[in-house]
Design an enzyme around this catalytic site. Structure first.
Site, PDB file in Angstrom:
ATOM      1  N   ARG A 158      -8.197  -8.267   4.250  1.00 33.80           N
ATOM      2  CA  ARG A 158      -8.822  -7.016   4.693  1.00 33.80           C
ATOM      3  C   ARG A 158      -8.008  -6.280   5.750  1.00 33.80           C
ATOM      4  O   ARG A 158      -8.517  -5.430   6.469  1.00 33.80           O
ATOM      5  CB  ARG A 158     -10.240  -7.292   5.207  1.00 33.80           C
ATOM      6  CG  ARG A 158     -11.135  -7.792   4.098  1.00 33.80           C
ATOM      7  CD  ARG A 158     -12.526  -8.149   4.557  1.00 33.80           C
ATOM      8  NE  ARG A 158     -13.145  -9.089   3.644  1.00 33.80           N
ATOM      9  CZ  ARG A 158     -13.610  -8.767   2.434  1.00 33.80           C
ATOM     10  NH1 ARG A 158     -13.547  -7.533   2.009  1.00 33.80           N
ATOM     11  NH2 ARG A 158     -14.135  -9.701   1.657  1.00 33.80           N
ATOM     12  N   HIS A 201      -2.580 -13.608  -4.860  1.00 34.28           N
ATOM     13  CA  HIS A 201      -3.408 -12.431  -5.120  1.00 34.28           C
ATOM     14  C   HIS A 201      -3.158 -11.406  -4.012  1.00 34.28           C
ATOM     15  O   HIS A 201      -3.109 -11.762  -2.844  1.00 34.28           O
ATOM     16  CB  HIS A 201      -4.891 -12.826  -5.167  1.00 34.28           C
ATOM     17  CG  HIS A 201      -5.773 -11.809  -5.824  1.00 34.28           C
ATOM     18  ND1 HIS A 201      -5.934 -10.536  -5.323  1.00 34.28           N
ATOM     19  CD2 HIS A 201      -6.529 -11.870  -6.942  1.00 34.28           C
ATOM     20  CE1 HIS A 201      -6.762  -9.870  -6.120  1.00 34.28           C
ATOM     21  NE2 HIS A 201      -7.136 -10.645  -7.112  1.00 34.28           N
ATOM     22  N   TYR A 206      -7.005  -6.734  -0.448  1.00 33.21           N
ATOM     23  CA  TYR A 206      -7.999  -5.816  -1.026  1.00 33.21           C
ATOM     24  C   TYR A 206      -7.753  -4.340  -0.736  1.00 33.21           C
ATOM     25  O   TYR A 206      -8.263  -3.483  -1.441  1.00 33.21           O
ATOM     26  CB  TYR A 206      -9.401  -6.164  -0.498  1.00 33.21           C
ATOM     27  CG  TYR A 206      -9.909  -7.506  -0.918  1.00 33.21           C
ATOM     28  CD1 TYR A 206      -9.783  -7.936  -2.239  1.00 33.21           C
ATOM     29  CD2 TYR A 206     -10.524  -8.351   0.001  1.00 33.21           C
ATOM     30  CE1 TYR A 206     -10.259  -9.177  -2.619  1.00 33.21           C
ATOM     31  CE2 TYR A 206     -11.001  -9.596  -0.382  1.00 33.21           C
ATOM     32  CZ  TYR A 206     -10.869 -10.003  -1.691  1.00 33.21           C
ATOM     33  OH  TYR A 206     -11.339 -11.222  -2.062  1.00 33.21           O
ATOM     34  N   HIS A 216      -4.895  -5.725  -8.544  1.00 34.10           N
ATOM     35  CA  HIS A 216      -5.760  -4.829  -9.313  1.00 34.10           C
ATOM     36  C   HIS A 216      -5.022  -3.497  -9.383  1.00 34.10           C
ATOM     37  O   HIS A 216      -4.616  -2.974  -8.342  1.00 34.10           O
ATOM     38  CB  HIS A 216      -7.092  -4.627  -8.613  1.00 34.10           C
ATOM     39  CG  HIS A 216      -7.883  -5.894  -8.442  1.00 34.10           C
ATOM     40  ND1 HIS A 216      -9.112  -5.922  -7.848  1.00 34.10           N
ATOM     41  CD2 HIS A 216      -7.607  -7.178  -8.795  1.00 34.10           C
ATOM     42  CE1 HIS A 216      -9.572  -7.164  -7.839  1.00 34.10           C
ATOM     43  NE2 HIS A 216      -8.689  -7.934  -8.396  1.00 34.10           N
ATOM     44  N   GLU A 268      -4.043  -7.197 -13.192  1.00 34.12           N
ATOM     45  CA  GLU A 268      -5.284  -7.856 -13.595  1.00 34.12           C
ATOM     46  C   GLU A 268      -6.218  -6.845 -14.251  1.00 34.12           C
ATOM     47  O   GLU A 268      -6.394  -5.731 -13.738  1.00 34.12           O
ATOM     48  CB  GLU A 268      -5.956  -8.459 -12.348  1.00 34.12           C
ATOM     49  CG  GLU A 268      -7.304  -9.093 -12.654  1.00 34.12           C
ATOM     50  CD  GLU A 268      -7.926  -9.782 -11.456  1.00 34.12           C
ATOM     51  OE1 GLU A 268      -7.251  -9.917 -10.414  1.00 34.12           O
ATOM     52  OE2 GLU A 268      -9.099 -10.171 -11.567  1.00 34.12           O
ATOM     53  N   ASP A 318      -8.989 -11.704 -16.485  1.00 38.71           N
ATOM     54  CA  ASP A 318     -10.162 -12.195 -15.753  1.00 38.71           C
ATOM     55  C   ASP A 318     -11.347 -12.196 -16.718  1.00 38.71           C
ATOM     56  O   ASP A 318     -11.707 -11.141 -17.266  1.00 38.71           O
ATOM     57  CB  ASP A 318     -10.420 -11.279 -14.544  1.00 38.71           C
ATOM     58  CG  ASP A 318     -11.566 -11.757 -13.672  1.00 38.71           C
ATOM     59  OD1 ASP A 318     -12.666 -11.968 -14.212  1.00 38.71           O
ATOM     60  OD2 ASP A 318     -11.361 -11.896 -12.449  1.00 38.71           O
ATOM     61  N   HIS A 325     -14.378  -9.909 -15.591  1.00 39.01           N
ATOM     62  CA  HIS A 325     -14.064  -8.485 -15.740  1.00 39.01           C
ATOM     63  C   HIS A 325     -13.938  -8.106 -17.219  1.00 39.01           C
ATOM     64  O   HIS A 325     -14.343  -7.012 -17.620  1.00 39.01           O
ATOM     65  CB  HIS A 325     -12.752  -8.145 -15.020  1.00 39.01           C
ATOM     66  CG  HIS A 325     -12.756  -8.493 -13.568  1.00 39.01           C
ATOM     67  ND1 HIS A 325     -11.621  -8.469 -12.798  1.00 39.01           N
ATOM     68  CD2 HIS A 325     -13.760  -8.894 -12.753  1.00 39.01           C
ATOM     69  CE1 HIS A 325     -11.931  -8.827 -11.566  1.00 39.01           C
ATOM     70  NE2 HIS A 325     -13.213  -9.098 -11.504  1.00 39.01           N
ATOM     71  N   HIS A 356      -8.029 -15.780 -14.892  1.00 37.93           N
ATOM     72  CA  HIS A 356      -9.051 -15.932 -13.855  1.00 37.93           C
ATOM     73  C   HIS A 356     -10.323 -16.361 -14.567  1.00 37.93           C
ATOM     74  O   HIS A 356     -10.880 -15.589 -15.349  1.00 37.93           O
ATOM     75  CB  HIS A 356      -9.299 -14.604 -13.123  1.00 37.93           C
ATOM     76  CG  HIS A 356      -8.296 -14.305 -12.063  1.00 37.93           C
ATOM     77  ND1 HIS A 356      -8.200 -13.075 -11.464  1.00 37.93           N
ATOM     78  CD2 HIS A 356      -7.358 -15.094 -11.467  1.00 37.93           C
ATOM     79  CE1 HIS A 356      -7.233 -13.113 -10.552  1.00 37.93           C
ATOM     80  NE2 HIS A 356      -6.700 -14.319 -10.542  1.00 37.93           N
ATOM     81  N   ASP A 374     -19.005  -6.491 -12.183  1.00 40.45           N
ATOM     82  CA  ASP A 374     -18.084  -7.347 -11.431  1.00 40.45           C
ATOM     83  C   ASP A 374     -18.805  -8.272 -10.459  1.00 40.45           C
ATOM     84  O   ASP A 374     -18.582  -8.218  -9.251  1.00 40.45           O
ATOM     85  CB  ASP A 374     -17.036  -6.494 -10.681  1.00 40.45           C
ATOM     86  CG  ASP A 374     -15.929  -7.356 -10.083  1.00 40.45           C
ATOM     87  OD1 ASP A 374     -15.914  -8.580 -10.334  1.00 40.45           O
ATOM     88  OD2 ASP A 374     -15.090  -6.803  -9.359  1.00 40.45           O
ATOM     89  N   HIS A 406     -19.224 -12.242 -10.070  1.00 40.60           N
ATOM     90  CA  HIS A 406     -18.797 -13.544 -10.577  1.00 40.60           C
ATOM     91  C   HIS A 406     -19.915 -14.569 -10.417  1.00 40.60           C
ATOM     92  O   HIS A 406     -20.666 -14.526  -9.457  1.00 40.60           O
ATOM     93  CB  HIS A 406     -17.558 -14.042  -9.825  1.00 40.60           C
ATOM     94  CG  HIS A 406     -16.392 -13.107  -9.908  1.00 40.60           C
ATOM     95  ND1 HIS A 406     -15.135 -13.460  -9.489  1.00 40.60           N
ATOM     96  CD2 HIS A 406     -16.284 -11.831 -10.375  1.00 40.60           C
ATOM     97  CE1 HIS A 406     -14.302 -12.440  -9.677  1.00 40.60           C
ATOM     98  NE2 HIS A 406     -14.982 -11.443 -10.204  1.00 40.60           N
ATOM     99  N   GLU A 436     -12.404 -18.028  -9.539  1.00 39.65           N
ATOM    100  CA  GLU A 436     -12.751 -17.141  -8.423  1.00 39.65           C
ATOM    101  C   GLU A 436     -14.280 -17.054  -8.378  1.00 39.65           C
ATOM    102  O   GLU A 436     -14.859 -15.984  -8.229  1.00 39.65           O
ATOM    103  CB  GLU A 436     -12.181 -15.740  -8.647  1.00 39.65           C
ATOM    104  CG  GLU A 436     -10.672 -15.651  -8.653  1.00 39.65           C
ATOM    105  CD  GLU A 436     -10.188 -14.260  -9.036  1.00 39.65           C
ATOM    106  OE1 GLU A 436     -10.777 -13.642  -9.948  1.00 39.65           O
ATOM    107  OE2 GLU A 436      -9.232 -13.795  -8.403  1.00 39.65           O
TER     108      GLU A 436
HETATM  109 ZN    ZN Z   1     -14.297  -9.614 -10.036  1.00 41.16          ZN
HETATM  110 MN    MN Z   2      -8.602  -9.970  -8.604  1.00 48.21          MN
HETATM  111 MN    MN Z   3      -9.998 -11.867 -10.840  1.00 47.68          MN
END
Ligand code: ZN
Ligand code: MN
Ligand code: MN
Length: 287
Positions: free
Chosen positions: A37, A69, A72, A109, A146, A180, A183, A217, A230, A232, A262
């Protein structure tokens, strides 16, 4: 050999990750290179790199199976120039750190156009990637796009979009994809049945090339097919379900790739999910 693991914390340093991975029953993992972050990061020191590499060997984890990864805040499709530039700079630093650690793959992403339209977003991403790779001529890290859920102006919810970016890039040979499952399920890829998986492979082959699929993923979904939410869920507890994953993992094209969880929670919950996945793999004769 099946490669299975989860997203791991780096709060106790990179060097602890290989051991933590083995402790939850995994043999590969995913990490961030810094707090996801924040924009700023510092490169790992020589010592941190040495200790990490030593423990990778000690705990028998293959560098090629591991994934970094992105953080964000990165948005290569951002219409705001300052955010777009910061995204490029931070991504360059993160890929340099990935390379220093000896890791081969970096996942991100594609980005969100924030209302400017998909065509605009795709152009920004292609332009950003060209700048990034020109800064990184001496690293050999492969950068994976992704697939994401279709929400909030996200780009990359279909293989067609991932292909539009990859095929227009000057650095196509440095790019690949991560699939993923949550997703994908959000975008109507129904991996619960054979036809759905074959349709997914067809779609990847047609737009990107199946050889570019490098990582999975592995996430269940709290919402039903096509929801685009989205969210999980633990493996087997969501709408994909144990039977759905048994179908998906029965394909060699899938189970030969690193499978990275994840799912919610931390090491304890991930250890449980790893058990569930191993049970599924045993039942279908893959373990
Ligand atoms: Zn996700
Ligand atoms: Mn991701
Ligand atoms: Mn993912």
């Amino acid at each position: 050999m099946i490669k299975l693991g989860a997203h791991m914390k780096i709060s106790k340093g990179f060097k602890k990750v290989p051991e933590d991975t083995v402790n939850i029953g995994g043999n590969t993992f995913q990490i961030f290179t810094h707090s996801p972050r924040t924009w700023n990061m510092k490169q790992p020191s020589e010592r941190e790199v040495d200790e990490f590499k030593l423990n990778m060997n000690k705990f028998n984890i293959d560098f090629e199976d591991v994934l970094v990864h992105s953080s964000y805040l990165i948005n290569l499709a951002s219409p705001k120039d300052d955010i777009w530039e910061k995204s490029i700079n931070t991504m360059v630093e993160e890929i340099k750190a990935t390379d220093k650690l000896g890791i081969f793959y970096y996942n991100f992403h594609p980005g969100s156009h924030l209302g400017m339209g998909e065509e605009f977003g795709i152009e920004k991403i292609i332009e950003a990637l060209d700048i990034i790779f020109k800064e990184l001529v001496h690293t050999k890290v492969t950068v994976l796009l992704e697939n994401v859920a279709k929400k909030g102006g996200n780009i990359g919810y279909s293989m067609e979009q991932l292909g539009a970016i990859i095929n227009a890039s000057e650095f196509k040979n440095r790019l690949g994809i991560t699939f993923d499952t949550c997703h994908g399920f959000d975008s109507n890829y129904d991996i619960r049945n054979k036809e759905g998986v074959l349709k997914l492979f067809d779609d990847i082959e047609k737009n990107v090339g199946l050889e570019k699929l490098k990582m999975i993923h592995l996430n269940d979904s709290k919402y039903d097919l096509g929801a685009g939410k989205d969210r999980h869920e633990f493996i087997g507890k969501g709408y994909i379900g144990t039977k759905g994953f048994a179908n998906f993992l029965s394909f060699d094209e899938v189970c030969k790739l690193p499978l990275l969880l994840e799912t919610p929670g931390d090491d304890e919950e991930h250890a449980e999910d790893i058990k569930v996945v191993k049970e599924i793999l045993k039942n279908i004769g893959k373990l």
